[in-house]
Design an enzyme around this catalytic site. Structure first.
Site, PDB file in Angstrom:
ATOM      1  N   SER A  19      -8.673  -5.511   1.570  1.00  0.00           N
ATOM      2  CA  SER A  19      -7.305  -5.744   1.125  1.00  0.00           C
ATOM      3  C   SER A  19      -7.190  -7.113   0.453  1.00  0.00           C
ATOM      4  O   SER A  19      -7.925  -7.418  -0.475  1.00  0.00           O
ATOM      5  CB  SER A  19      -6.353  -5.604   2.316  1.00  0.00           C
ATOM      6  OG  SER A  19      -5.008  -5.649   1.912  1.00  0.00           O
ATOM      7  N   HIS A  35      -7.287  -1.886  -2.168  1.00  0.00           N
ATOM      8  CA  HIS A  35      -6.270  -0.839  -2.194  1.00  0.00           C
ATOM      9  C   HIS A  35      -4.973  -1.444  -2.699  1.00  0.00           C
ATOM     10  O   HIS A  35      -4.890  -2.646  -2.946  1.00  0.00           O
ATOM     11  CB  HIS A  35      -6.096  -0.174  -0.819  1.00  0.00           C
ATOM     12  CG  HIS A  35      -5.576  -1.087   0.248  1.00  0.00           C
ATOM     13  ND1 HIS A  35      -5.355  -0.672   1.543  1.00  0.00           N
ATOM     14  CD2 HIS A  35      -5.219  -2.405   0.237  1.00  0.00           C
ATOM     15  CE1 HIS A  35      -4.910  -1.678   2.259  1.00  0.00           C
ATOM     16  NE2 HIS A  35      -4.811  -2.735   1.488  1.00  0.00           N
TER      17      HIS A  35
END
EC number: 3.4.21.92
Length: 216
Positions: free
Chosen positions: A101, A126
């Site tokens: 992330s 993501h």
């Protein structure tokens, strides 16, 4: 069994004898930082403050940022990234364990050619998420709009730092994409896989590593 932060002997320049100090204080003096937890305000202020201080103290010598983090807050991650682009020293980013992330966003913020992943590291990217579902309708719409702007901004940075087309990064961010160190290198998230660097420097001085480790 000892509890707390380990202590190691360290001789402060000018002193005749070494004293026992916290491990992390020694690492900071050697321009080596660690992001080993979820990215929140406290750790962000800690890392950015150290980067600024080390830049003021010595604007030439490299800074080394080791990353093993599941990610965290968007704004905090962007604050670390922006600080890395602002300070004058080059910053090595070194992934060991996982950079997921926003931690992968910090990872790509290292100086080009100086972004490293250990052989068994995992990198994940993501799209940004939000807790907008708790808000009332007007707040929901405002937050969705803001989240869309942030997503586009982050996607542009990934595209710029990896060399991938914007649409490729945008599609990949629609889901959790985990990569090995070699896959991350092929994608452009890192420049070097750790074992390649060991092979390259095994018969030479490891100039890419902090000074304190060269005699180990």
């Amino acid at each position: 069994m000892p509890i707390g932060v380990p202590k190691v002997p360290y001789r402060i320049p000018g002193d005749e004898e070494a004293t026992w100090v916290d491990l992390y204080n020694v690492m900071y003096r050697e321009r080596t930082l660690f992001l080993g937890q979820e990215i929140r305000c406290e750790i962000t202020n800690h890392i950015t403050g150290l980067m600024v201080y080390l830049s003021i103290e010595d604007g030439i010598s490299d800074i080394f940022l080791f990353i093993n983090s599941p990610g965290g807050w968007l704004i905090s991650g962007m604050a670390i990234f922006d600080t890395m682009q602002t300070v004058t020293p080059d910053i090595y980013t070194i992934c060991l364990g996982v950079a997921a992330s926003m931690a992968s966003f910090v990872l790509i913020g290292g100086e080009p050619t100086k972004r490293i992943a250990f052989p068994h590291a995992r990198i994940m990217l993501h799209q940004p998420a939000s807790a907008y579902y708790r808000a009332r309708t007007p707040e929901f719409l405002l937050e969705v709009e803001e989240l869309h702007k942030v997503r586009e901004m982050i996607t542009k940075v990934y595209a710029l730092r990896t060399g991938k087309p914007f649409w490729v990064v945008s599609e990949d961010m629609e889901r959790d994409v985990f990569m090995s160190a070699d896959e991350a290198k092929a994608y452009g998230l890192v420049d070097i896989v750790g074992d390649e660097m060991v092979d390259e420097h095994c018969d030479t001085d490891p100039v890419w590593f902090p000074e304190m480790f060269k005699d180990w």
